[in-house]
Design a protein around this motif. Structure first.
Motif, PDB file in Angstrom:
ATOM      1  N   TYR A   1       8.973   1.560  11.823  1.00  0.00           N
ATOM      2  CA  TYR A   1       7.666   1.959  12.326  1.00  0.00           C
ATOM      3  C   TYR A   1       6.972   0.736  12.920  1.00  0.00           C
ATOM      4  CZ  TYR A   1       2.878   3.615  12.531  1.00  0.00           C
ATOM      5  OH  TYR A   1       1.631   3.948  12.974  1.00  0.00           O
ATOM      6  N   ASN A   2       6.420   0.910  14.108  1.00  0.00           N
ATOM      7  CA  ASN A   2       5.691  -0.164  14.769  1.00  0.00           C
ATOM      8  C   ASN A   2       4.191   0.006  14.512  1.00  0.00           C
ATOM      9  OD1 ASN A   2       4.497  -2.036  16.429  1.00  0.00           O
ATOM     10  ND2 ASN A   2       5.529  -1.382  18.300  1.00  0.00           N
ATOM     11  N   ALA A   3       3.648  -0.829  13.640  1.00  0.00           N
ATOM     12  CA  ALA A   3       2.226  -0.792  13.310  1.00  0.00           C
ATOM     13  C   ALA A   3       1.404  -1.706  14.217  1.00  0.00           C
ATOM     14  CB  ALA A   3       2.026  -1.196  11.848  1.00  0.00           C
TER      15      ALA A   3
ATOM     16  N   ILE B   1      15.182   9.881  17.165  1.00  0.00           N
ATOM     17  CA  ILE B   1      13.798  10.325  17.004  1.00  0.00           C
ATOM     18  C   ILE B   1      13.799  11.845  16.883  1.00  0.00           C
ATOM     19  CG2 ILE B   1      12.745   8.378  18.220  1.00  0.00           C
ATOM     20  CD1 ILE B   1      12.401  10.249  20.644  1.00  0.00           C
TER      21      ILE B   1
ATOM     22  N   GLY C   1       2.834   2.516  17.197  1.00  0.00           N
ATOM     23  CA  GLY C   1       2.678   3.751  16.446  1.00  0.00           C
ATOM     24  C   GLY C   1       3.916   4.644  16.440  1.00  0.00           C
ATOM     25  N   GLN C   2       5.021   4.182  16.994  1.00  0.00           N
ATOM     26  CA  GLN C   2       6.236   5.004  17.055  1.00  0.00           C
ATOM     27  C   GLN C   2       7.099   4.810  15.814  1.00  0.00           C
ATOM     28  OE1 GLN C   2       9.019   4.104  20.228  1.00  0.00           O
ATOM     29  NE2 GLN C   2       9.998   6.104  20.075  1.00  0.00           N
ATOM     30  N   PHE C   3       7.756   5.899  15.434  1.00  0.00           N
ATOM     31  CA  PHE C   3       8.681   5.926  14.305  1.00  0.00           C
ATOM     32  C   PHE C   3      10.062   6.257  14.855  1.00  0.00           C
ATOM     33  CE2 PHE C   3      10.973   8.550  11.211  1.00  0.00           C
ATOM     34  CZ  PHE C   3      10.982   7.712  10.118  1.00  0.00           C
TER      35      PHE C   3
ATOM     36  N   LEU D   1      10.427  -0.086  20.855  1.00  0.00           N
ATOM     37  CA  LEU D   1       9.659   0.677  19.875  1.00  0.00           C
ATOM     38  C   LEU D   1       8.178   0.558  20.234  1.00  0.00           C
ATOM     39  CD1 LEU D   1       9.957   2.361  17.271  1.00  0.00           C
ATOM     40  CD2 LEU D   1       9.640   0.236  15.983  1.00  0.00           C
TER      41      LEU D   1
ATOM     42  N   GLU E   1      14.371   3.406   8.415  1.00  0.00           N
ATOM     43  CA  GLU E   1      13.200   3.996   9.043  1.00  0.00           C
ATOM     44  C   GLU E   1      12.338   2.858   9.561  1.00  0.00           C
ATOM     45  OE1 GLU E   1      13.440   4.885   5.461  1.00  0.00           O
ATOM     46  OE2 GLU E   1      14.762   6.572   5.857  1.00  0.00           O
TER      47      GLU E   1
END
Length: 178
Positions: free
Chosen positions: A125-127, A42, A72-74, A69, A123
């Motif tokens: 991402y947790n949406a 990160i 909203g985390q990348f 994760l 990459e």
């Protein structure tokens, strides 16, 4: 032309394509399943709070078999597999719909150039509004291989060649000629 399981298996056996480690069950009818590695990175906190494309960005990297994760985390991750593509082949990274349905977006800019060698940085991402537990060794996507009409004149030999682990952006090395 997208390669079939028969052609992929043949190329792996003769050594003109490298995917390692690989289990026979990873070879699908028109792709190879890719598994999540154990390296996650990160971007470190910065005092300025702005990412500049002209300056090196620093990352915190950990090795772990499980990574939580947050919503909203990348995070950058890596494949468990190491790849070596010949100069007449490209590949596309595709996420698994089963994971996309949980809100996990998986990308790697989607394209692997002819001649690339290394682990593929993903990459993630947790949406979702819930945390997602990631586990090393789990299938996270697939690599679809396509044959070029002939060898590339300029196969990949860039800044990510032979990368291992979740490799951060090196965009600051780009010399923009525009």
């Amino acid at each position: 032309m997208i390669l079939s399981d028969k052609t992929i298996s043949k190329m792996l056996k003769e050594g003109s394509l490298t995917v390692t480690p690989i289990k026979e069950g990873q070879i699908q009818s028109a792709s190879v399943d890719i598994r999540l590695g154990n390296t996650f990175s990160i971007i470190e906190d910065m005092a300025v709070g702005i990412i500049s494309l002209d300056h090196e960005i620093h990352y915190s990297t950990i090795r772990t078999d499980k990574y939580l994760l947050l919503p909203g985390q990348f995070v950058l991750a890596t494949t468990m597999e190491y790849f070596a593509l010949p100069n007449n082949m490209t590949a596309f990274v595709e996420g698994r719909s089963s994971l996309g349905r949980l809100g996990l977006f998986i990308q790697n800019a989607g394209w692997v150039d002819p001649g690339f060698e290394g682990e593929i940085t993903l990459e993630l991402y947790n949406a979702n509004r819930y945390a997602i537990e990631l586990q090393a060794g789990r299938r996270v996507g697939q690599l679809v291989f396509a044959q070029l009409d002939e060898n590339a004149l300029n196969p990949y030999n860039g800044k990510y060649q032979k990368q291992k682990g979740a490799t951060g952006s090196k965009v600051f090395l780009d010399v923009d000629s525009l």
